[in-house]
Design a protein around this motif. Sequence first.
Motif, PDB file in Angstrom:
ATOM      1  N   ALA A   1       5.197   4.675  -4.879  1.00 29.35           N
ATOM      2  CA  ALA A   1       5.367   5.242  -3.540  1.00 29.35           C
ATOM      3  C   ALA A   1       4.027   5.647  -2.946  1.00 29.35           C
ATOM      4  N   LEU A   2       3.191   6.301  -3.741  1.00 24.98           N
ATOM      5  CA  LEU A   2       1.881   6.729  -3.229  1.00 24.98           C
ATOM      6  C   LEU A   2       1.000   5.529  -2.881  1.00 24.98           C
ATOM      7  N   GLU A   3       1.138   4.456  -3.637  1.00 25.33           N
ATOM      8  CA  GLU A   3       0.362   3.246  -3.337  1.00 25.33           C
ATOM      9  C   GLU A   3       0.777   2.667  -1.991  1.00 25.33           C
ATOM     10  N   LYS A   4       2.072   2.687  -1.725  1.00 27.62           N
ATOM     11  CA  LYS A   4       2.577   2.204  -0.428  1.00 27.62           C
ATOM     12  C   LYS A   4       2.080   3.103   0.694  1.00 27.62           C
ATOM     13  N   PHE A   5       2.117   4.423   0.467  1.00 26.48           N
ATOM     14  CA  PHE A   5       1.628   5.352   1.491  1.00 26.48           C
ATOM     15  C   PHE A   5       0.135   5.125   1.725  1.00 26.48           C
ATOM     16  N   ARG A   6      -0.604   4.816   0.679  1.00 29.86           N
ATOM     17  CA  ARG A   6      -2.040   4.559   0.848  1.00 29.86           C
ATOM     18  C   ARG A   6      -2.268   3.320   1.697  1.00 29.86           C
ATOM     19  N   GLU A   7      -1.511   2.275   1.433  1.00 27.94           N
ATOM     20  CA  GLU A   7      -1.645   1.053   2.250  1.00 27.94           C
ATOM     21  C   GLU A   7      -1.352   1.349   3.713  1.00 27.94           C
ATOM     22  N   ASP A   8      -0.280   2.106   3.965  1.00 26.93           N
ATOM     23  CA  ASP A   8       0.049   2.460   5.354  1.00 26.93           C
ATOM     24  C   ASP A   8      -1.048   3.307   5.962  1.00 26.93           C
TER      25      ASP A   8
ATOM     26  N   VAL B   1      -3.937  10.313   8.231  1.00 26.91           N
ATOM     27  CA  VAL B   1      -3.776  10.412   6.779  1.00 26.91           C
ATOM     28  C   VAL B   1      -2.605  11.329   6.427  1.00 26.91           C
ATOM     29  N   VAL B   2      -2.543  12.477   7.072  1.00 28.58           N
ATOM     30  CA  VAL B   2      -1.446  13.411   6.802  1.00 28.58           C
ATOM     31  C   VAL B   2      -0.111  12.780   7.177  1.00 28.58           C
ATOM     32  N   HIS B   3      -0.084  12.105   8.327  1.00 21.15           N
ATOM     33  CA  HIS B   3       1.181  11.499   8.766  1.00 21.15           C
ATOM     34  C   HIS B   3       1.643  10.395   7.807  1.00 21.15           C
ATOM     35  N   CYS B   4       0.727   9.558   7.381  1.00 23.25           N
ATOM     36  CA  CYS B   4       1.111   8.389   6.572  1.00 23.25           C
ATOM     37  C   CYS B   4       1.217   8.692   5.079  1.00 23.25           C
ATOM     38  N   GLN B   5       0.463   9.655   4.607  1.00 26.10           N
ATOM     39  CA  GLN B   5       0.436   9.904   3.161  1.00 26.10           C
ATOM     40  C   GLN B   5       1.054  11.246   2.778  1.00 26.10           C
ATOM     41  N   VAL B   6       0.492  12.324   3.288  1.00 23.42           N
ATOM     42  CA  VAL B   6       0.949  13.644   2.861  1.00 23.42           C
ATOM     43  C   VAL B   6       2.378  13.897   3.330  1.00 23.42           C
TER      44      VAL B   6
END
Length: 619
Positions: A468-475, A553-558
């Motif tokens: 999941a975190l890898e997907k959030f990083r890509e986004d 970054v906050v919107h897509c990951q955190v």
Amino acid sequence: MTTMESLIGLVNRIQRACTVLGDYGGGDSTFSSLWEALPSVAVVGGQSSGKSSVLESIVGRDFLPRGSGIVTRRPLVLQLHKTESGQQEYAEFLHLPKRRFTDFAMVRKEIQDETDRITGRTKQISNVPIHLSIYSPNVVNLTLIDLPGLTKVAVEGQPETIVEDIENMVRSYVEKPNSIILAISPANQDIATSDAIKLAREVDPSGERTFGVLTKLDLMDKGTNALDVLEGRSYRLQHPWVGIVNRSQADINKNVDMIMARRKEREYFAASPDYGHLASKMGSEYLAKLLSKHLETVIRARIPSITSLINKSIDELESELDHLGRPIAVDAGAQLYTILELCRAFDRIFKEHLDGGRPGGDRIYGVFDNQLPAALRKLPFDRHLSLQNVKKIVSEADGYQPHLIAPEQGYRRLIEGSLNYFRGPAEASVDAVHFVLKELVRKSIGETQELKRFPTLQAEIAAATGEALEKFREDGKKTVIRLVEMEASYLTVEFFRKLPQEVEKGGNPAGGNTAASNVDRYSEGHFRRIASNVSSYVNMVSDTLRNTIPKAVVHCQVREAKHSLLNHFYTQIGRKEGKQLSQILDEDPALMERRQQCAKRLELYKSARDEIDSVSWVR
């Protein structure tokens, strides 16, 4: 109202329960030993001191193995129960609960066989006790623990450490403050050399817990007696010494029964010129009554402390079982519910890290407040906007036809080239936050106590969150790169509207010397103004990205990690069958074993508490 029978019987029942559980003192130190808190009478003596004969005299039966060397190789917990007159005598072993022995020759054989079962047919010893209960109208209510005889030399077939091993075992019983020591010494040997008295003096120097027993009084040399010992002049104890006359070897060979032997013992003391005045306080029958009464007194005094230990242990065990978690249900629905609850527990802790309830979330702000600004300041704009590079790029943008007023294409190329540098810090911010989130996941898994039981589920959650975190990083990377590209796609108009005015300040708007104006347009000052203008525009964009990159970054990951970290995992779990769920909830074997031990120990303590509560106490 409490009776001697109820008090000693109470301790007997608790002792048997302890033995079944494996609690017989000196064992697993991770649990409090209830066995060691129970008052007991430990029978101690050297080999050939007459220890076995004393026990058989108290019981009134031949039942102990005999022979040379070490005969008693395991502790024998002997529990005597007085029955109504006329009832048949019988014996029961704890390890054979459904079998009654009325033939005491078979009792002797079973003691030997059960000893061999643990130690083998060797001369080694074991601290695992044998429990023997004898029900007879000829006994008093009493519990005795027969221990291996103390020895000074290892004989053939024994390990070199046997002397030390036996002493350590005996010492582990007699050094307990709740232990009553029955120290048996032969009268035909110097009391100063008695192994039993020597050990008793070490563990009970005041003599408060020790009862001295002197055997073989009838075998002393003619003209001598043991009055100095029996009357406490040779070695004083808090309790009176008791003399015993055992059966002779001739009586044993003639199968003289113990009831007859007791009568002979009474006659010996009554007729003895040396001991006649002590006859009422001599003999095995008096010893049994004395010990029974004293044991009852000690038990009554120790009950409050035993109850306190039991209650404290119950609280500790229940707390540990709550910490370890209850056993897992077998049906798929309950297992799925358990998995989801465990995931939610992890998710709560992860969110606490992000929201500040636990440390770690502040590192994300550190990326935005320190790492990103530092990276933006280090971008090589000085090199890109050097006079030489500006001339080169503007000239290349003009092509064969030089610009007339402001080099718009040159500006665009310089700005686009500068903005490309922002990709690095933008992507680095995404990666840095990704690393922080991964670390917080790792910490959260470790801090979720409920998960410690399930290493497989821990691994599943770690893998699912990693994906999941890898997907959030890509986004996140796509979004911050898009922010940079947006800045390059449409330049701010106000910036360009200012350029002609700034350029014309150095020209001749009234239509003066055109050649001079053209020369000025290609002078170093002209290119420096271009570099300065581009630098101003890039600084404006840098300030903008410094604010918008953290938002992206906050919107897509955190934000996604906070709200949907395990969403995909939940979907996958919902599709699994019972067998797969069981595999995910495969516990650490060590934790399963520990829970089982705690549950059994808790059952023991609760049972002991109920036993104590069932007795009516007199204040």
